[in-house]
Scaffold this motif. Structure first.
Motif, short mmCIF file in Angstrom:
data_model
loop_
_atom_site.label_atom_id
_atom_site.label_comp_id
_atom_site.label_asym_id
_atom_site.label_seq_id
_atom_site.Cartn_x
_atom_site.Cartn_y
_atom_site.Cartn_z
N ASN A 74 33.84 46.90 38.67
CA ASN A 74 32.60 46.14 38.80
C ASN A 74 31.41 46.86 38.18
N VAL A 75 31.42 48.18 38.26
CA VAL A 75 30.29 48.96 37.72
C VAL A 75 30.59 49.51 36.33
N GLY A 76 31.76 49.16 35.76
CA GLY A 76 32.09 49.59 34.41
C GLY A 76 32.68 50.97 34.30
N MET A 77 33.24 51.49 35.39
CA MET A 77 33.84 52.82 35.37
C MET A 77 35.36 52.79 35.30
N ALA A 78 35.94 51.59 35.30
CA ALA A 78 37.40 51.45 35.25
C ALA A 78 37.73 50.15 34.55
N PRO A 79 38.92 50.06 33.93
CA PRO A 79 39.31 48.81 33.27
C PRO A 79 39.45 47.67 34.27
N VAL A 80 39.32 46.45 33.78
CA VAL A 80 39.52 45.27 34.62
C VAL A 80 41.02 45.16 34.92
N ALA A 81 41.39 45.43 36.16
CA ALA A 81 42.81 45.51 36.52
C ALA A 81 43.27 44.37 37.41
N GLY A 82 42.36 43.50 37.82
CA GLY A 82 42.76 42.39 38.66
C GLY A 82 43.09 42.79 40.08
N ILE A 83 42.46 43.85 40.58
CA ILE A 83 42.69 44.32 41.94
C ILE A 83 41.54 43.86 42.82
N PRO A 84 41.81 43.10 43.89
CA PRO A 84 40.73 42.58 44.74
C PRO A 84 40.15 43.66 45.65
N LEU A 85 38.93 43.40 46.14
CA LEU A 85 38.30 44.29 47.12
C LEU A 85 38.81 43.90 48.50
N PRO A 86 39.47 44.82 49.22
CA PRO A 86 40.10 44.48 50.50
C PRO A 86 39.16 43.77 51.47
N TRP A 87 39.65 42.65 52.02
CA TRP A 87 38.96 41.83 53.02
C TRP A 87 37.68 41.18 52.51
N MET A 88 37.26 41.46 51.30
CA MET A 88 36.05 40.87 50.74
C MET A 88 36.38 39.77 49.73
N SER A 89 37.31 40.03 48.83
CA SER A 89 37.63 39.09 47.76
C SER A 89 38.39 37.89 48.31
#
Length: 438
Positions: A393-408
């Protein structure tokens, strides 16, 4: 008579409360709070569209998940030892079923439909693998290589099936779970470094700076990869038992050289250009603003626009005008950043930190190794998913399709996380003070 009257409220109290007497209520309430807040942010992302079905479903799943958690907390987690091979078989069968009858979404075959309901078997596979590894490691520590290889062998089957879907994100989560549980089971840290070293070698060998070393036309290595291979040879020499004739050092060196060569081959001959762009776009999303870098670029703008205290709930321009794609799922954190600012993000991450500390505390106070490993497996899963999601989200890692636990937003992922919480709460509920080796 007085004594009998006084005992009735006490007996009723014991009847209703005693089954959950040692449940970690702080952990439970924090997770319910995160999930409820997630529904609020999903509501904000879909408000401009005039459709709020996703947020309502998320809140409904929060209630269902809370009931599931409390139900599982009453059941003794030791019962899982009796059925862990059944769960392992179900995991592999369901993942094979995806390849045969599964439906495709976003370029991956990950979904199975039963009576009109779609779910992702790979999500539930995370829980079942945690249970399987805990069952394999609870009697014998991972301080010997045969135990480590045995654990890796049983993990490899579902991992390969998930990778072939292809579901790179979930396969990475599998790796984090295995590493965390092996470390807790007293595996040598050097062995864990050697396990992931070929992946790092594949990346470093592709960085051809400040000069290149050419072994052949198609085999051009960067010096960083060679330095890494030598470093891993030293790690192997110091930690592996096959030190005679330098076999441990040579084997570690060859493993990383092979990893580098495979990485270069995949990069040059297997990966498509869009896949390369997706892996590297986070380094410079401005290079392809309308393509691979669009998601992260818009997410970073939204988070930055929130400044210290944000625009306020339902008032973020980027969120309300739908500038951030997939904001209700993978990029839900960007909505928090825009509408609640840096302070809101800091509070949310602090709550996640407390949740992880409670999970660690339960692992430390579990009455046996099996319960301790279950808690560590869930902790590894939550920590990895949180770090990667926030990072992309902040541009420090590739877009991997991993949701944010209990939030997404996502039904299968929500149920997976609540079932995992229920198992950990069962460990907490039936714990006693006892020495553990984790």
């Amino acid at each position: 008579m007085l004594l009998k009257k006084a005992s009735r409220p006490q007996s009723r109290w014991n009847y209703w409360i005693k089954p959950w007497q040692q449940v970690d209520w702080l952990l439970f309430l924090l997770v319910i709070g995160i999930s409820a807040f997630g529904g609020l942010m999903i509501y904000s992302t879909e408000l401009a569209q005039g459709i709020i079905d996703k947020s309502l479903l998320h809140w409904a799943l929060t209630g269902i998940g809370g009931v599931i958690t409390l139900f599982l907390a009453r059941i003794r987690y030791e019962n899982l030892l009796q059925i862990h091979w059944v769960l392992y078989g179900i995991t592999n069968f369901s993942l094979i079923a995806v390849e045969i009858v599964g439906s495709t979404a976003k370029g991956a075959q990950r979904w199975v439909s039963i009576f009109g309901f779609r779910f992702q078997p790979s999500e539930f596979a995370k829980i079942f693998m945690i249970i399987t590894l805990a069952a394999l490691l609870h009697k014998t520590t991972a301080s010997t290589l045969p135990v480590v290889f045995r654990a890796l062998a049983f993990t490899a089957v579902p991992w390969v099936l998930v990778f072939l879907q292809p579901d790179l994100a979930t396969s990475l989560v599998f790796g984090a779970i295995v590493l965390g549980m092996l470390y807790w089971a007293n595996a040598n840290p050097g062995w864990l470094v050697l396990m992931v070293s070929p992946i790092i070698a594949a990346i470093l060998f592709s960085i051809q700076w400040p000069f290149t070393i050419a072994f052949s036309k198609d085999l051009v290595f960067g010096p960083l990869g060679l330095i890494w291979a030598v470093a891993m040879a030293v790690v192997g020499w110091q930690t592996l038992p096959w030190r005679r004739y330098g076999l441990s050092a040579i084997g570690s060196w060859m493993l990383n050289m092979l990893g580098g060569e495979i990485g270069i081959f995949l990069w040059n001959h297997v990966l498509q250009q869009y896949q390369k762009n997706r892996l590297t776009s986070f380094l410079n999303p401005e290079a392809d603003l309308l393509g691979s870098g669009y998601h992260q670029y818009q997410s970073r703008i939204a988070i930055g626009a929130g400044e210290w205290f944000g625009w306020g709930l339902n008032k973020g321009p980027m969120t309300q005008l739908n500038f951030v794609p997939e904001q209700h799922t993978d990029f839900i954190f960007s909505a928090v950043g825009e509408e609640f600012g840096f302070i809101g993000c800091l509070i949310l991450l602090s709550v996640f930190a407390v949740v992880c500390l409670r999970l660690l505390h339960i692992a430390q106070t579990a009455k046996d190794n099996f319960g301790s490993l279950l808690a560590i497996g869930v902790l590894s899963m939550i920590v990895f998913q949180t770090i990667v999601n926030v990072g992309m989200n902040v541009g420090m890692a590739p877009v991997a399709g991993i949701p944010l636990p209990w939030m997404s937003y996502g039904g299968t992922a929500m149920l997976t996380n609540f079932i995992s919480l229920g198992i950990v709460e069962s460990v907490a509920n039936y714990r006693t003070k006892k020495k553990y080796w984790g």
